[in-house]
Enzyme design. Structure first.
Site, PDB file in Angstrom:
ATOM      1  N   ALA A   1       0.903  -1.424   0.070  1.00  6.16           N
ATOM      2  CA  ALA A   1      -0.379   0.312   0.278  1.00  6.16           C
ATOM      3  C   ALA A   1       1.083   0.874   0.293  1.00  6.16           C
ATOM      4  O   ALA A   1       2.312   1.252   0.376  1.00  6.16           O
ATOM      5  CB  ALA A   1      -0.873   0.120   1.599  1.00  6.16           C
TER       6      ALA A   1
ATOM      7  N   GLY B   1       0.967  -5.681   0.591  1.00  4.40           N
ATOM      8  CA  GLY B   1      -0.290  -5.639  -0.436  1.00  4.40           C
ATOM      9  C   GLY B   1       0.785  -6.503  -2.062  1.00  4.40           C
ATOM     10  O   GLY B   1       0.163  -6.891  -2.997  1.00  4.40           O
TER      11      GLY B   1
ATOM     12  N   GLU C   1       0.312  -9.856  -1.628  1.00  4.86           N
ATOM     13  CA  GLU C   1      -0.750  -9.944  -1.257  1.00  4.86           C
ATOM     14  C   GLU C   1      -1.649 -10.547  -2.993  1.00  4.86           C
ATOM     15  O   GLU C   1      -1.875 -11.430  -3.363  1.00  4.86           O
ATOM     16  CB  GLU C   1      -1.479  -9.521  -0.755  1.00  4.86           C
ATOM     17  CG  GLU C   1      -2.000  -9.147   0.709  1.00  4.86           C
ATOM     18  CD  GLU C   1      -2.471  -8.468   1.226  1.00  4.86           C
ATOM     19  OE1 GLU C   1      -3.537  -8.832   2.399  1.00  4.86           O
ATOM     20  OE2 GLU C   1      -2.123  -7.425   1.559  1.00  4.86           O
TER      21      GLU C   1
ATOM     22  N   GLU D   1       2.362  -6.229   7.618  1.00  4.07           N
ATOM     23  CA  GLU D   1       1.237  -5.011   8.155  1.00  4.07           C
ATOM     24  C   GLU D   1       1.540  -4.830   9.671  1.00  4.07           C
ATOM     25  O   GLU D   1       1.137  -3.449  10.132  1.00  4.07           O
ATOM     26  CB  GLU D   1       0.108  -5.421   7.666  1.00  4.07           C
ATOM     27  CG  GLU D   1      -0.355  -5.862   6.000  1.00  4.07           C
ATOM     28  CD  GLU D   1       0.311  -6.340   5.155  1.00  4.07           C
ATOM     29  OE1 GLU D   1      -0.396  -6.997   4.027  1.00  4.07           O
ATOM     30  OE2 GLU D   1       0.876  -7.769   5.405  1.00  4.07           O
TER      31      GLU D   1
END
Length: 265
Positions: free
Chosen positions: A71, A116, A119, A139
């Site tokens: 992110a 992310g 991910e 995270e």
């Protein structure tokens, strides 16, 4: 579609025959996922989902030291609580866009794939990495949790306890250990992740597009069900392909000892 199509400033889709390359192209930020980039990934995936010519999708990066660092925390830092809440569906659509692509997907990871970024790779069916790869879900070290599918996709890959250790420790895992733990699937020579992923994609794309999509559906829908229910999912997928043009062509080509020309329906 032509050989190359841009979605916003940060995403490009390139064509290699029946392989579509989804390129993360925000090098100045190591592909940090901003709201704009998330929208672009989602838009590219929506277009690819409808594209019958794309039999396989390979996700790559233009940055030589990062697949994606997760992110965009600079952007996050500037958002009010209300704005963060409003941004959440945009963010989710990016990850589910990749996850729900109906054809086989391959991630080509070089350098960092964190948060992310990892991910996005986990949302693909197969992860190809080179020795520079560093993966992880850090995270909790910044006060959040993996929110792009990580808490669900990682245990499906490596089991609950291993996923817990990785997520709770927030640690980064280098390529050799990542391969050993099953965090990545294929480890290739340095600098070759993209080319090897595209080559694997081309091998997959030589097969029936109807078969590929149905096999992916059966794999995805059946996972986590008990065996009997899973076999019913498989049977439904088999029925969907059994009377297809692709099956008729595949059998004919085999008997005539020639390469199939798939109708794709």
């Amino acid at each position: 579609m032509g050989d190359e199509q841009r979605y916003g400033e940060y995403v490009v889709v390139r064509r290699h025959g029946h392989v579509a390359e989804l390129v993360l192209d925000r090098p100045k930020a190591m592909n940090a996922v901003s709201s704009e980039m998330a929208r672009s990934v989602a838009a590219a995936c929506a277009a690819l989902s409808e594209d019958r010519a794309a039999r396989v999708v390979v996700v790559t990066s233009t940055h030589d030291r990062a697949f994606c660092v997760g992110a965009d925390l600079k952007e996050r830092n500037s958002l009010s609580d209300a704005e963060l809440l409003r941004q959440r569906p945009t963010s989710r659509a990016c990850y589910t866009g990749v996850l729900e692509l109906p054809m086989p997907t391959i991630a080509a990871v070089r350098g960092f794939a964190l948060g992310g970024g990892f991910e996005l790779a986990l949302s693909c069916d197969v992860i190809v990495a080179d020795p520079t790869a560093v993966v992880g879900l850090p995270e909790v070290s910044v006060g959040v949790i993996p929110g792009g599918g990580g808490t669900q996709l990682l245990p499906r890959r490596v089991g609950a306890a291993r996923a817990a250790e990785l997520i709770f420790s927030a640690r980064r895992v280098e390529a050799a250990e990542a391969r050993e733990l099953g965090l990545v699937d294929l480890l290739v020579e340095e600098g070759n992740a993209r080319m090897e992923a595209l080559a694997l994609g081309a091998r997959m794309a030589a097969n029936s597009p109807v078969g590929l999509r149905a096999a992916k559906r059966a794999l995805r829908l059946g996972y986590g069900l008990d065996l009997r229910a899973g076999l019913e999912v498989e049977d439904a997928a088999w029925r969907a392909v059994a009377f297809s043009g692709d099956r008729a062509e595949g059998v004919a080509a085999f008997n005539e000892k020639r390469k199939p020309e798939w109708p794709g329906e």
